[in-house]
Design a protein around this motif. Structure first.
Motif, PDB file in Angstrom:
ATOM      1  N   MET A  63     -50.579  22.843  -4.626  1.00  0.00           N
ATOM      2  CA  MET A  63     -49.370  22.159  -4.510  1.00  0.00           C
ATOM      3  C   MET A  63     -49.459  20.510  -4.951  1.00  0.00           C
ATOM      4  SD  MET A  63     -47.988  23.874  -1.155  1.00  0.00           S
ATOM      5  CE  MET A  63     -48.909  23.338  -0.085  1.00  0.00           C
ATOM      6  N   ARG A  64     -48.595  19.919  -5.676  1.00  0.00           N
ATOM      7  CA  ARG A  64     -48.454  18.884  -6.101  1.00  0.00           C
ATOM      8  C   ARG A  64     -46.968  18.211  -5.916  1.00  0.00           C
ATOM      9  NH1 ARG A  64     -53.145  19.532  -5.086  1.00  0.00           N
ATOM     10  NH2 ARG A  64     -55.084  19.227  -6.620  1.00  0.00           N
ATOM     11  N   ASP A  65     -46.839  17.145  -6.546  1.00  0.00           N
ATOM     12  CA  ASP A  65     -45.499  16.467  -6.476  1.00  0.00           C
ATOM     13  C   ASP A  65     -44.306  17.323  -6.634  1.00  0.00           C
ATOM     14  OD1 ASP A  65     -46.557  14.135  -5.423  1.00  0.00           O
ATOM     15  OD2 ASP A  65     -46.442  13.059  -7.302  1.00  0.00           O
ATOM     16  N   TYR A  66     -44.597  18.165  -7.978  1.00  0.00           N
ATOM     17  CA  TYR A  66     -43.486  18.905  -8.516  1.00  0.00           C
ATOM     18  C   TYR A  66     -43.477  20.368  -7.894  1.00  0.00           C
ATOM     19  CZ  TYR A  66     -43.296  15.218 -11.897  1.00  0.00           C
ATOM     20  OH  TYR A  66     -43.192  14.356 -12.535  1.00  0.00           O
ATOM     21  N   VAL A  67     -44.643  21.030  -7.874  1.00  0.00           N
ATOM     22  CA  VAL A  67     -44.573  22.406  -7.009  1.00  0.00           C
ATOM     23  C   VAL A  67     -45.057  22.008  -5.777  1.00  0.00           C
ATOM     24  CG1 VAL A  67     -45.515  24.769  -6.878  1.00  0.00           C
ATOM     25  CG2 VAL A  67     -45.161  23.798  -9.235  1.00  0.00           C
ATOM     26  N   SER A  68     -44.173  21.677  -4.836  1.00  0.00           N
ATOM     27  CA  SER A  68     -44.597  21.187  -3.499  1.00  0.00           C
ATOM     28  C   SER A  68     -44.585  22.370  -2.468  1.00  0.00           C
ATOM     29  CB  SER A  68     -43.493  20.169  -2.806  1.00  0.00           C
ATOM     30  OG  SER A  68     -42.140  20.578  -3.151  1.00  0.00           O
ATOM     31  N   TRP A  69     -43.823  23.562  -2.840  1.00  0.00           N
ATOM     32  CA  TRP A  69     -43.935  24.868  -2.092  1.00  0.00           C
ATOM     33  C   TRP A  69     -44.616  25.743  -3.004  1.00  0.00           C
ATOM     34  CZ3 TRP A  69     -38.176  25.936  -0.615  1.00  0.00           C
ATOM     35  CH2 TRP A  69     -37.569  25.029   0.221  1.00  0.00           C
ATOM     36  N   GLY A  70     -45.778  26.186  -2.544  1.00  0.00           N
ATOM     37  CA  GLY A  70     -46.707  26.995  -3.241  1.00  0.00           C
ATOM     38  C   GLY A  70     -46.768  28.601  -2.515  1.00  0.00           C
ATOM     39  N   LEU A 383     -39.823  25.690  -9.246  1.00  0.00           N
ATOM     40  CA  LEU A 383     -40.462  24.348  -9.261  1.00  0.00           C
ATOM     41  C   LEU A 383     -41.182  23.746 -10.346  1.00  0.00           C
ATOM     42  CD1 LEU A 383     -41.769  24.867  -5.329  1.00  0.00           C
ATOM     43  CD2 LEU A 383     -39.954  23.732  -6.049  1.00  0.00           C
ATOM     44  N   GLU A 384     -41.731  24.761 -11.238  1.00  0.00           N
ATOM     45  CA  GLU A 384     -42.162  24.202 -12.480  1.00  0.00           C
ATOM     46  C   GLU A 384     -41.485  23.748 -13.367  1.00  0.00           C
ATOM     47  OE1 GLU A 384     -46.592  26.766 -12.435  1.00  0.00           O
ATOM     48  OE2 GLU A 384     -45.067  27.156 -13.901  1.00  0.00           O
ATOM     49  N   HIS A 385     -40.185  23.644 -13.230  1.00  0.00           N
ATOM     50  CA  HIS A 385     -39.092  23.234 -14.299  1.00  0.00           C
ATOM     51  C   HIS A 385     -38.091  22.454 -13.629  1.00  0.00           C
ATOM     52  CE1 HIS A 385     -40.691  25.903 -17.448  1.00  0.00           C
ATOM     53  NE2 HIS A 385     -40.663  26.661 -16.712  1.00  0.00           N
ATOM     54  N   PRO A 386     -38.545  21.136 -13.060  1.00  0.00           N
ATOM     55  CA  PRO A 386     -37.408  20.480 -12.384  1.00  0.00           C
ATOM     56  C   PRO A 386     -36.575  19.760 -13.483  1.00  0.00           C
ATOM     57  CG  PRO A 386     -39.849  19.194 -12.647  1.00  0.00           C
ATOM     58  CD  PRO A 386     -39.696  20.631 -13.215  1.00  0.00           C
ATOM     59  N   PHE A 387     -35.536  19.045 -12.917  1.00  0.00           N
ATOM     60  CA  PHE A 387     -34.517  18.716 -14.007  1.00  0.00           C
ATOM     61  C   PHE A 387     -34.992  17.398 -14.463  1.00  0.00           C
ATOM     62  CE2 PHE A 387     -31.324  21.291 -11.345  1.00  0.00           C
ATOM     63  CZ  PHE A 387     -30.740  21.976 -12.554  1.00  0.00           C
ATOM     64  N   HIS A 396     -52.538  19.063 -14.775  1.00  0.00           N
ATOM     65  CA  HIS A 396     -52.691  20.131 -13.561  1.00  0.00           C
ATOM     66  C   HIS A 396     -51.425  19.860 -12.764  1.00  0.00           C
ATOM     67  CE1 HIS A 396     -54.945  16.750 -11.982  1.00  0.00           C
ATOM     68  NE2 HIS A 396     -54.416  17.427 -10.596  1.00  0.00           N
ATOM     69  N   PHE A 397     -50.714  18.717 -12.714  1.00  0.00           N
ATOM     70  CA  PHE A 397     -49.537  18.663 -11.802  1.00  0.00           C
ATOM     71  C   PHE A 397     -48.467  19.626 -12.445  1.00  0.00           C
ATOM     72  CE2 PHE A 397     -49.658  14.658  -8.961  1.00  0.00           C
ATOM     73  CZ  PHE A 397     -51.197  14.784  -8.982  1.00  0.00           C
ATOM     74  N   LYS A 398     -48.487  19.653 -13.488  1.00  0.00           N
ATOM     75  CA  LYS A 398     -47.224  20.326 -14.236  1.00  0.00           C
ATOM     76  C   LYS A 398     -47.357  22.144 -13.843  1.00  0.00           C
ATOM     77  CE  LYS A 398     -47.459  17.231 -18.125  1.00  0.00           C
ATOM     78  NZ  LYS A 398     -47.581  17.015 -19.597  1.00  0.00           N
ATOM     79  N   HIS A 399     -48.386  22.399 -13.672  1.00  0.00           N
ATOM     80  CA  HIS A 399     -48.506  23.882 -13.330  1.00  0.00           C
ATOM     81  C   HIS A 399     -49.003  24.075 -11.912  1.00  0.00           C
ATOM     82  CE1 HIS A 399     -47.572  24.626 -17.463  1.00  0.00           C
ATOM     83  NE2 HIS A 399     -48.307  23.631 -17.903  1.00  0.00           N
TER      84      HIS A 399
END
Length: 452
Positions: A63-70, A383-387, A396-399
């Protein structure tokens, strides 16, 4: 209910029923020991992974800033879904006086208690600072959907435990008074304590019926709330894939599918392991198969509705999300879940042969696995496609892909749920003895009389 029998016939039948339905309590062999060892070892590995996560922080997860729920939130939604079957089988069908569901109600409550307990534990494991859990209760804001979720999960667990325990009291007294010599003495002491001095009087039975009815009525709104509120955690955002008013009933319908499949699997395990073919009959599996077909059809309708409407409008963000599901990175998981978790099970279970115990159990295993996969693809692709544009961050933050720590903790959650179900089965009868005996025409006075 069958016709009343003579006292002697009733006593002999009650002895047989008691002997059969306490088999889960007294049966202890090498397979039982291995099963406990298996569950405890995998649960211990998961707890070790959680220790590493607490020590080193959530950076050990994917989990990172973008996918904060895994995977943790996928597990949470899955366990909340499975727990809803207690609401359906032990309350809704009971209130409708559907008698075939009676022998299954305690199994449904076992599954519900294990699932909702693990849902709460998983949320704690998802926290980077679990030591601050009390702040949710002390400083929680009513405007926060998180507080709503904590409230309904806690309430549902409490009612489920009471709904499991109160009908158990006459059984505990029966075991206290007529238990076989094979039951360990320490268990007999537990039964004596939990029986609360039950004597089997008409007033006591009336009190049990009244309490059960109140709890069954209470659990209806709470059961619907637990998964509706969970869906609001998603739907209260503007993210594509979640920004829909249909998410509440969609989650509830999916919960009935996952829970019904779990109950079928546990029923079959008890039937085979404890030789309960005369109690979990082919008839029960046939009806559970029909129930599973019905809830799958309802869930299929919501699936079509969930994708057809945004696909018709095809807004930019929705289009990206749908293409990712249908033909993109998550297409294999998506189509496998839809095919093996909904479409094929519906087609197969329409045939009576596939509603027999073994075929239905195999189908239920696929349905349950697909239900977990479905929760995973509800959480991650969105979560992998934020606005906001993703820029100036490592690739690796993007996926998102779960790490070994997340897999270990996920294994813990499943092993712990199975351990709770196993302990409940080894401590208490898996079918309500007094209700089953009453349906067979045995008078309450015979059930409650002391052993000679």
């Amino acid at each position: 209910m069958e016709k009343s029998k003579s006292p002697e016939e009733s006593r002999k039948l009650l002895d047989k029923i008691t002997f059969d339905l306490t088999r889960s309590i007294v049966k202890r062999d090498e397979l039982t020991n291995f099963w406990y060892f298996f569950l405890i070892m995998f649960a211990a590995v998961g707890l070790w992974g959680w220790f590493i996560q607490i020590r080193d922080g959530l950076g050990v997860t994917g989990m990172r800033d973008y996918v904060s729920w895994g995977m943790y939130i996928a597990n949470f939604v899955f366990f909340v879904a499975v727990s809803l079957i207690g609401f359906l089988l032990s309350s809704a069908l009971h209130l409708l006086k559907i008698n075939w569901a009676k022998p299954i109600s305690r199994v449904a409550e076992q599954v519900a208690i294990a699932a909702v307990a693990l849902a709460g534990i998983i949320i704690v494991m998802d926290m980077g600072r679990p030591d601050r859990l009390l702040n949710v209760f002390i400083h929680g804001r009513f405007a926060s959907p998180i507080l709503w979720d904590v409230t309904v999960v806690t309430t549902y667990l409490t009612i489920s435990i009471l709904l499991f325990y109160i009908p158990l009291i006459p059984d505990l007294a029966l075991l206290r008074d007529k238990g076989t010599d094979d039951i360990p003495k320490w268990k007999m002491k537990v039964y004596t304590l939990l029986a609360l001095g039950w004597k089997g009087s008409a007033e006591q039975y009336k009190l049990v019926y009244h309490a059960m009815r109140i709890l069954m009525l209470l659990i209806l709104p709470v059961g619907l709330s637990i998964h509706t509120v969970t869906s609001w955690l998603f739907a209260a955002t503007l993210r594509s894939g979640w920004d829909t008013t249909i998410l509440g009933p969609y989650f509830v319908a999916g919960a009935f599918v996952a829970g019904a499949a779990a109950v079928v699997i546990v029923m079959y395990a008890y039937r085979q392991r404890y030789n309960l073919k005369d109690y979990f009959e082919d008839l029960h599996f046939d009806y559970m198969g029909k129930l599973l077909v019905f809830v799958c059809l309802v869930y299929l309708y919501f699936n079509i509705n969930e994708f057809l409407v945004p696909a018709y409008k095809m807004k930019t963000a929705e289009g990206i999300h749908l293409r990712n599901l249908f033909t993109g990175n998550f297409s294999v998981m998506f189509w496998l879940a839809q095919t093996f978790g909904l479409i094929l099970p519906i087609l197969l279970m329409l045939c009576k042969y596939f509603r027999k115990p073994l075929p239905l159990t195999i189908i239920s295993v696929f349905v349950l696995i697909a239900s977990w996969v479905k929760r995973y693809i509800i959480v991650i692709p969105t979560l992998e496609h934020p606005f906001l544009p993703v820029q100036n961050v490592p690739d690796h933050f993007k996926h998102y892909s779960p790490t070994s720590i997340e897999v270990m903790i996920t294994l813990f959650s499943f092993m712990a749920a199975l351990l709770i179900i196993t302990v409940l089965a080894k401590m208490f009868p898996v079918i309500t003895i007094w209700e089953y005996a009453e349906d067979k025409g045995i008078e309450k006075e015979i059930i409650s009389e002391p052993k000679n």
